[in-house]
Each structure stands twice: as structure tokens, then as C-alpha cells.
Design a protein around this motif. Structure first.
Motif, mmCIF file in Angstrom:
data_model
loop_
_atom_site.group_PDB
_atom_site.id
_atom_site.type_symbol
_atom_site.label_atom_id
_atom_site.label_comp_id
_atom_site.label_asym_id
_atom_site.label_seq_id
_atom_site.Cartn_x
_atom_site.Cartn_y
_atom_site.Cartn_z
ATOM 1 N N ASP A 106 0.807 -1.229 0.000
ATOM 2 C CA ASP A 106 0.000 0.000 0.000
ATOM 3 C C ASP A 106 0.836 1.273 0.000
ATOM 4 O O ASP A 106 0.340 2.351 0.373
ATOM 5 N N THR A 107 2.096 1.196 -0.347
ATOM 6 C CA THR A 107 2.918 2.397 -0.466
ATOM 7 C C THR A 107 3.746 2.284 -1.727
ATOM 8 O O THR A 107 3.848 1.224 -2.346
ATOM 9 N N ARG A 108 4.367 3.391 -2.105
ATOM 10 C CA ARG A 108 5.253 3.382 -3.261
ATOM 11 C C ARG A 108 6.708 3.164 -2.860
ATOM 12 O O ARG A 108 7.590 3.151 -3.700
ATOM 13 N N GLU A 109 6.970 3.028 -1.559
ATOM 14 C CA GLU A 109 8.340 2.901 -1.087
ATOM 15 C C GLU A 109 8.892 1.511 -1.400
ATOM 16 O O GLU A 109 8.199 0.503 -1.289
ATOM 17 N N THR A 110 10.151 1.483 -1.801
ATOM 18 C CA THR A 110 10.878 0.230 -1.954
ATOM 19 C C THR A 110 11.990 0.219 -0.920
ATOM 20 O O THR A 110 12.895 1.053 -0.967
ATOM 21 N N LEU A 111 11.919 -0.694 0.013
ATOM 22 C CA LEU A 111 12.848 -0.742 1.129
ATOM 23 C C LEU A 111 13.613 -2.055 1.122
ATOM 24 O O LEU A 111 13.163 -3.065 0.567
ATOM 25 N N VAL A 112 14.774 -2.023 1.759
ATOM 26 C CA VAL A 112 15.583 -3.223 1.929
ATOM 27 C C VAL A 112 15.190 -3.854 3.262
ATOM 28 O O VAL A 112 15.409 -3.271 4.327
ATOM 29 N N VAL A 113 14.590 -5.034 3.185
ATOM 30 C CA VAL A 113 14.099 -5.722 4.373
ATOM 31 C C VAL A 113 15.147 -6.717 4.841
ATOM 32 O O VAL A 113 15.689 -7.493 4.046
ATOM 33 N N GLY A 114 15.441 -6.712 6.135
ATOM 34 C CA GLY A 114 16.418 -7.633 6.693
ATOM 35 C C GLY A 114 17.132 -7.004 7.875
ATOM 36 O O GLY A 114 16.882 -5.844 8.236
ATOM 37 N N GLN A 115 18.052 -7.759 8.459
ATOM 38 C CA GLN A 115 18.751 -7.273 9.637
ATOM 39 C C GLN A 115 19.682 -6.103 9.341
ATOM 40 O O GLN A 115 20.085 -5.384 10.256
ATOM 41 N N VAL A 116 20.055 -5.916 8.069
ATOM 42 C CA VAL A 116 21.033 -4.886 7.751
ATOM 43 C C VAL A 116 20.553 -3.508 8.216
ATOM 44 O O VAL A 116 21.321 -2.718 8.786
ATOM 45 N N SER A 117 19.265 -3.207 8.018
ATOM 46 C CA SER A 117 18.742 -1.903 8.457
ATOM 47 C C SER A 117 18.638 -1.840 9.972
ATOM 48 O O SER A 117 18.934 -0.804 10.591
ATOM 49 N N ASN A 118 18.216 -2.941 10.595
ATOM 50 C CA ASN A 118 18.092 -2.969 12.055
ATOM 51 C C ASN A 118 19.444 -2.759 12.731
ATOM 52 O O ASN A 118 19.559 -2.030 13.722
ATOM 53 N N ILE A 119 20.474 -3.405 12.206
ATOM 54 C CA ILE A 119 21.804 -3.285 12.808
ATOM 55 C C ILE A 119 22.333 -1.867 12.661
ATOM 56 O O ILE A 119 22.931 -1.310 13.589
ATOM 57 N N ALA A 120 22.109 -1.261 11.506
ATOM 58 C CA ALA A 120 22.543 0.133 11.324
ATOM 59 C C ALA A 120 21.875 1.040 12.345
ATOM 60 O O ALA A 120 22.511 1.944 12.918
ATOM 61 N N ALA A 121 20.586 0.827 12.599
ATOM 62 C CA ALA A 121 19.879 1.655 13.576
ATOM 63 C C ALA A 121 20.409 1.411 14.986
ATOM 64 O O ALA A 121 20.575 2.355 15.782
ATOM 65 N N ARG A 122 20.708 0.149 15.325
ATOM 66 C CA ARG A 122 21.235 -0.161 16.657
ATOM 67 C C ARG A 122 22.632 0.446 16.849
ATOM 68 O O ARG A 122 22.967 0.942 17.933
ATOM 69 N N ILE A 123 23.441 0.421 15.815
ATOM 70 C CA ILE A 123 24.793 0.993 15.910
ATOM 71 C C ILE A 123 24.699 2.511 16.065
ATOM 72 O O ILE A 123 25.474 3.126 16.818
ATOM 73 N N GLN A 124 23.746 3.131 15.399
ATOM 74 C CA GLN A 124 23.538 4.576 15.572
ATOM 75 C C GLN A 124 23.240 4.906 17.019
ATOM 76 O O GLN A 124 23.724 5.918 17.551
ATOM 77 N N ALA A 125 22.481 4.046 17.689
ATOM 78 C CA ALA A 125 22.134 4.312 19.087
ATOM 79 C C ALA A 125 23.351 4.216 20.000
ATOM 80 O O ALA A 125 23.373 4.809 21.081
#
Length: 779
Positions: free
Chosen positions: A201-220
Motif C-alpha cells: 500500500d505504499t510506493r516505497e521500496t525498502l531493503v528488508v532484513g537485519q542490515v537496516s536494524n543493525i545500522a539503527a542499533r549501531i547509531q544508538a
């Protein structure tokens, strides 16, 4: 439409047989592709045409035709699937203290500050070729490597992160002067794999997987005003950025601690190596000493002092290239060159590489009748005086039924195995009496126990023969005969920068590349010959270079995409330019390192003309090698890494569907292969995630190996079957399957480990328990 079970014809449109009620296959009316039964499909996954029987709520295609997007590349415009498995570097940044900021500013002021912050971050990301995937209020997520892969994507992400810090600090100074509140940001970066897919239901194309989660955790984890990267990204930046370790960190939702580094600054790294033009090209770059060592072994073997030579090195390092050099040098000096190759799918298939070796040596063909094949085998053995029981022994090893012309062997399985190995040793030694023989086994690290046992027997006989046993293997495999005087080993190291340049000159036929291109090639290939060859070819195929006065020149500035950062990127970029056959090479990768045209035709569901054209495109692109003539054409991947990269780009669901199609095709169209190598079918059903079907074949494979006293192989097959039981529902069928496996594995365990071994006791304890549960069990 014919039923696969009762073979009765049924009217078109029926989904179940009117006689036996078995599900019927369904074929697309446009491309005639056969689709699995049990689905009301909307679209054909191959030609994209609408299918009858679909409607609201109908199931999605089993092989869905994925949406595509147009991407501008260095060679023009091409279409790529928007749902892909990609390597991507994710940058995640977040404002520090945004809650306090919201408390001090009114909503309109807060909106202006957040928009200015987002604009500053987006400009830094886009400056280095990144893509802002999501704006999350006070957070921002950007991709480097998707939707367009660029050279040095991790380095670009780090540069963007370092630029974001002062840009936001400058903005923070303005905000503090106006509102008395400072502004700082934290940046986290991680490189990994994920599925690029369109959100519902959106036009966004995102990369799904741990790669995004890990980047967010490292930012924290990062301190305000700093850039932090993962231990996986750090090696890609080493030498170009100054970094300090922050130690391993436990990240929420991540099982193992991840080492984190702080990026201190960019070194403005430039390769120190000058471009040099070597006068004259050597046929083998950087391996002169190794080639001479091989030739010395060949000379000793030719004098009757047999040798063993192991060429050891990592994947892609040039083992096969060095062997090919020896093959060229040995031309005319060698009477027989026997070729065998081990496979990761045949580690428990007894004597599989030896069977391949015999088939190639005696010209045995799969399209001949059994009698003709045995006659050809008998003719090949006759010059060496092997006309007795050796013929039925070797025919049995090759999976050929013994005809009435030969007396019954009447041997126990163990004795038959011993006599088969003795016959093979006798054959090789008889060949060596007539002239120099090279017994070559490639990829020994995947060898089965019986073939390794045969090699040990040959090694012990080698010193007084005209025999060179030549092996290639990876460094993690120890050799039991390594300490013998006539056993030699060459360990291949990576090429030096000068050798890389020489190899590039060989690929460019002596025409030097522009200095900026050469510097990037040296920096990115890291001395692995396969990387050098692949990336050089990509640059030459890009159309950006043109020859002038014996050299290459750039038509304009070198776009970053011209040299992908890794072999994975190189392969995917090449496949994107061959979009019409990308799915074909992925399907081929699922079949295996080598495959016949007949096998590909059975699973690809394409007209022969289209299939041949697609495979020829892959041959022309040097992704595949082609061998044979019409009627017996086979293909092989140019390198195992190329196959791995193509296979690794498949989504898990697609991979399972491919393996299911392959297994079903073998069952339906290659009955001899299914009966002769049940472990192959079992492997495909296992990868398809269909454990119940796989277990039966693992049991058959174990029984077949045990009948030949290949007990270690039998244990390997049966343990694979036992491991799959966990995916079955508890109940009588599962218990019966486990009981069959345990009663079959028991004798093999006793033969290899002894009656008193703990695993034997545990196996039979469990088998007795299962007999009680099953009830009236013959076991």
C-alpha cells in the motif's frame, strides 16, 4: 490434460483427475509453461499473461512476475526486478535530544528545524550517490548500493556520514543562537544483505532484513556528533579512513555481539603504485616458481619416480589456471590425463569423481544403451589386460546393471568395494606402464571418503611408477600423506600489485588502461586473479574505453559504477545488462556447477531456440563454459564463485521453487539418474523445503551406499534424513520414517565405530523405543 498418477486424459480446465482425483498440472495458454497444481493463478510467472481461473482472492503466482524499474547504468538503460537480494550499506542517522527540542520549540519552529536537518542530511547522502529511503521525523535512513550500485559504496556512506556531522553542527549553531537549544546527530553504518521489496500500500521500496536494524542499533551506540560502523563495514574502509575500535557490543535483537568502530576521518587515500608497462606478457602471471615446481614433478614422474602434487589456495586464487598451464606444457609428453572433479553435492556419493573420470577416459555416453556403454567400457579396459571381473566391478560402480555375459560376482558388499578399489588401482598402474599418466582431481575439499581411500592407495603405489597425482583443494583440508618425500604442495598466494597490472595487460592484449582506471582495479581486486579478470572484463565491456595508439583512453570521466566494489556487485551488474537471461543463470546455479542441456530444457520450460540463445549469451559473457556437440551438450560455471553469487541472489522462496522443479524433473524425465543417484534428488527436495519427499531419497541413498560397503557415505546420507525429521509433525508416519532410517544406519555405525560406541547404543535405544510406539513393526 494427462494425469501424472493414472495417466488418463482429462478435459482442459480440470484441476483434479476425474479417475484418481490426483491434482493436475496447469499450463499457461501463451507460453505453455507448466505450473504446479492446486493454484488458481492470476498471471503466468514467465510470460506475464493472465491465466484463466483467477479472480478476486485467487492465489498469487507460484513464480510471480516481479515488478520492474528502469535504471540508468554505464551501458545504457536496462530493467531490473524491484524485488532483489542485494548487498547494501545502510546509513542511519538520528537527532540527539529531539524530545527536549520539541519541548522548547513550537510546532511550526520544530517543523522548520527538522526540515532543515533532513535537507542537510539528504544533500550529504546524495552528494556521494546514496539514496534516501525513509525520512522518519528526526531520523533518516539511506542506502548505498541500492537501487544503483556504485563503486566504493561503503566508503561513500562513511564520507556522507562524516559530512553530516559538521553540516548538522552548523545548523545546530544557528538553532542555538535563535532558540537556545543545541543540535547534534549520531550516525550508524552497516553493510549486509537484504531483500529490496515494495512495501504494501505504499510506493516505497525498502531493503528488508537485519542490515537496516543493525545500522539503527549501531547509531544508538554512537556518541553524539560521531559516526559508528559495524565490524563488517570496517574492513571495507581500512586504509582509507582512520578508525578506532569501540569493542564488541550486544545489540538488541541480535544474537551475537558485534564489534563497533568509530570513524575518525578520511585519509584522502591514493594508491601509491605507479602505472608500469611490462615489456612482453607471460602466459601465467605471478606463478613462475609454482609452474616450475609443477614441471619438475612432471619430469620426475616421466622418469618413473611418481609424484603427488597438491595445489592449495582459496577460491578464485588461480588453482585451475595453474593446472591449465601444466596441461599446455605437458601436451605431447603425457599418454593419459585422467580428469575428475569433486562436488559439494557429492561428498557422500561414493567414488563420484572417479566415475566421472572413467566416463571421460573411455568416452562413456549417457545417451547410449546399457549394452553399448558396457561394450565401450570393456573395449577401453582390454588394452590394459583387465578383461576379468574388473569389467562387472567397474560397471557396477558406474551404476550399470550387469548383463548375463558376465559371471556373478558373488561378493559381500565390503569385499566388492575392496575389489573395486583394487581394480581401479590396477587400471591406473597399467596405464602408467604404457606411459606418463596424470591423475587429476579438482576441488578435493569436497571428496567423498571412498575416493579419498582410493587416492591413499594410489599414493602408496606412486613412487615407482610414471604417475603424477595432481590435486587442487582449499587450505582447510589436511592431507594424510603430506609428509612423504614424493608428496609436494604449492600454496598459492594473492598477486602483488605489479602482477595484477601484468594480468590486466594480458586481458587487454597489451593495451595499458588509463592510470585512474588501473589504480581503482588494483585497489579493488585485492590480488585475487578471478576478481582481476572479472572486473577488467567489465570495464572493457562498459563502452567507456576506446583504443588509441596501442592504449585505452576514457571517453569521459570514469563513472563509479564502472568498477563494482565486489565480485557480487560485478556479477549482478553483468546480469542486469543480460536481464533476459538473469533468471536462467540463477536456475542453472540451482541445478549445480555442471548441467546438461537436456536437464536445463526439462526445468526451464522454454522453447529450445530461446533456451539455446540464452545459454549462448551466458557463454559469450564468460559466465558459462560450453562443452560437447549437438546431442550431448553440457555447460559448467566458469568458477564456483560465479555459481555461488548467482545462487545467493535468489530469494529463499524462489530457490525452493527452483529446487522443487529440478527434483520433479529428475523424477519424471531422468529415471536412471533418480535411481542411480538418489542423493541428488534428496538434495534438491531438501533445498526445496519438502522434507517428507527428501527423507525417502536419503533413505534410498543410504541403502545404496551400504550395499556397496560405503559406510561413511551411508551414514552421511542417513544423518541428513534424520536431521529433516524435526520439520515433520509428530505422529506415526514420522515415527515409521525415523525407524527406517535408524535401522538402516545401525549396521553402518557398527562397521565404522564398533559395537561399543555410544552412538550405536543411542541409535538402537531410540530404534527400540520407536518399535514400541509404532506397534507391529517388522524391525
Amino acid at each position: 490434460m494427462k494425469c501424472a498418477s493414472c495417466q488418463n486424459d482429462n478435459p482442459p480446465g480440470f484441476r483434479f483427475c476425474g479417475h484418481c482425483r490426483s491434482p493436475l498440472p496447469f499450463a499457461c495458454p501463451s507460453c505453455k509453461t507448466e505450473l504446479p497444481p492446486g493454484y488458481a493463478l492470476r498471471f503466468c510467472g514467465f510470460c506475464g499473461n493472465a491465466l484463466p481461473g483467477g479472480g478476486p482472492g485467487a492465489a498469487e503466482p507460484v513464480f510471480p512476475a516481479l515488478p520492474t524499474t528502469t535504471v540508468e547504468s554505464i551501458t545504457g538503460t536496462f530493467s531490473v526486478s524491484t524485488e532483489q537480494l542485494r548487498t547494501v550499506t545502510v546509513l542511519f542517522c538520528d537527532l540527539v535530544g529531539s524530545v527536549a527540542l520539541a519541548d522548547r520549540l513550537d510546532p511550526e519552529e520544530l517543523r522548520d528545524v527538522v526540515q532543515s536537518y533532513q535537507r542537510a542530511c539528504s544533500e550529504a547522502v546524495e552528494r556521494y550517490g546514496g539514496h534516501v529511503a525513509q525520512l522518519l521525523g528526526d531520523g533518516l535512513m539511506a542506502y548505498f548500493g541500492y537501487p544503483t550500485a556504485l563503486e566504493q559504496d561503503p566508503q561513500r556512506a562513511a564520507r556522507a556520514g562524516l559530512d553530516i556531522i559538521p553540516a548538522v553542527a552548523a545548523l545546530g549553531a544557528q538553532v542555538e543562537g535563535q532558540h537556545g537549544v543545541g543540535l547534534k546527530v549520531r550516525v550508524g553504518i552497516h553493510t549486509g544483505r537484504g531483500i529490496a521489496t515494495a512495501m504494501v500500500d505504499t510506493r516505497e521500496t525498502l531493503v528488508v532484513g537485519q542490515v537496516s536494524n543493525i545500522a539503527a542499533r549501531i547509531q544508538a551506540i554512537a556518541e553524539p556528533g560521531t559516526v559508528a560502523i559495524s565490524g563488517k563495514t570496517y574492513p571495507l574502509l581500512r586504509g582509507q579512513f582512520d578508525c578506532e575500535s569501540l569493542g564488541p557490543h550486544e545489540l538488541k535483537g541480535i544474537a551475537k555481539p558485534i564489534e563497533v568502530f568509530r570513524v575518525l576521518g578520511w585519509r584522502n587515500f591514493v594508491s601509491p603504485f605507479e602505472v608500469e608497462r611490462d615489456k612482453g606478457l607471460r602466459p601465467l602471471v605471478g606463478r613462475t616458481g609454482d609452474a616450475e615446481a609443477l614441471e619438475r614433478c612432471l619430469e620426475r614422474a616421466g622418469e618413473g619416480r611418481g609424484q603427488v602434487m597438491a595445489v592449495v589456495g582459496e577460491a578464485g586464487i588461480g588453482k585451475s589456471r595453474l593446472v591449465q598451464h601444466l596441461r599446455d606444457k605437458a601436451n605431447g609428453r603425457v599418454r593419459s590425463w585422467l580428469d575428475g572433479r569433486c562436488s559439494p553435492f557429492q561428498t557422500n556419493s561414493a567414488l563420484a569423481p572417479i566415475a566421472e573420470l572413467l566416463q571421460g577416459s573411455f568416452g562413456l555416453r549417457a545417451d547410449e544403451s546399457i549394452d553399448a556403454t558396457i561394450a565401450r567400457l570393456e573395449k577401453g579396459l582390454r588394452p590394459y589386460g583387465l578383461v576379468g571381473e574388473e569389467v562387472p566391478l567397474l560397471a557396477s560402480m558406474l551404476g550399470l546393471p550387469i548383463t548375463d555375459r558376465f559371471p556373478s560376482l558373488d561378493l559381500s558388499p565390503q569385499r566388492q568395494k575392496e575389489r573395486t578399489l583394487e581394480a581401479l588401482v590396477s587400471l591406473v598402474l597399467a596405464m602408467a606402464e604404457k606411459g606418463l599418466v596424470i591423475f587429476f582431481i579438482e576441488d578435493l575439499h569436497w571428496v567423498d571418503p571412498s575416493s579419498l581411500e582410493l587416492l591413499g592407495m594410489l599414493v602408496s603405489q606412486a613412487p615407482t611408477t610414471r604417475l603424477l597425482i595432481l590435486l587442487t583443494l582449499r587450505p582447510d583440508m589436511p592431507l594424510p600423506w603430506a609428509g612423504r618425500a614424493y608428496s609436494n604442495q604449492i600454496t598459492l598466494d594473492r598477486l602483488t600489485d605489479e602482477e595484477i597490472e601484468e594480468l590486466i595487460l594480458e586481458r587487454t592484449e597489451g593495451r595499458p588502461l588509463p592510470p585512474e582506471v588501473l589504480r581503482q582495479l588494483i585497489a579493488k581486486t585485492d590480488g585475487v586473479p578471478l576478481f582481476v579478470e572479472e572486473l577488467t572484463r567489465m570495464v572493457l565491456d562498459s563502452g567507456l574505453l576506446h583504443p588509441i595508439d596501442g592504449r585505452y583512453e576514457l571517453d569521459g570521466p570514469l563513472p563509479p559504477l564502472a568498477i563494482p566494489a565486489t565480485l557480487q556487485d560485478s556479477l549482478m551488474a553483468r546480469l542486469d545488462r543480460l536481464a533476459a537471461v538473469r533468471e536462467l543463470v540463477q536456475l542453472a546455479a540451482a541445478i549445480g556447477r555442471e548441467f546438461s542441456f537436456d536437464m536445463m530444457r526439462a526445468v526451464a520450460s522454454q522453447p529450445d531456440s530461446d533456451l539455446r540463445q540464452g545459454l549462448d549469451q551466458l557463454v559469450d559473457a564468460e559466465i558459462l563454459y560450453k562443452r560437447g556437440v549437438a546431442g550431448s551438450i553440457s555447460y559448467s560455471f566458469r568458477h564456483a564463485l560465479i555459481q555461488d553469487a548467482a545462487y545467493g541472489s535468489l530469494l529463499k522462496s524462489t530457490r525452493q521453487q527452483y529446487h522443487s522443479r529440478i527434483a520433479r524433473s529428475i523424477e519424471e524425465k531422468f529415471l536412471d539418474l533418480a535411481e542411480g543417484r538418489p542423493e541428488l534428488v534428496a538434495q534438491h527436495w531438501s533445498e526445496a523445503g519438502l522434507a517428507e519427499r527428501a527423507i525417502g531419497y536419503w533413505l534410498s541413498a543410504g541403502r545404496r551406499a551400504a550395499e556397496r560397503s560405503a559406510n561413511l557415505e551411508a551414514i552421511g546420507h542417513l544423518e541428513r534424513g534424520l536431521a529433516l525429521l524435526a520439520s515433520l509433525a509428530f505422529g506415526p508416519p514420522r515415527d515409521r520414517a525415523e525407524l527406517d532410517l535408524r535401522t538402516m544406519i545401525g549396521p553402518a555405525l557398527i562397521a565404522t565405530r564398533g559395537y561399543a560406541a555410544p552412538e550405536v547404543e543411542a541409535n538402537y535405544d531410540r530404534a527400540r523405543e520407536l518399535c514400541t510406539q509404532v506397534g507391529d513393526a517388522p524391525q
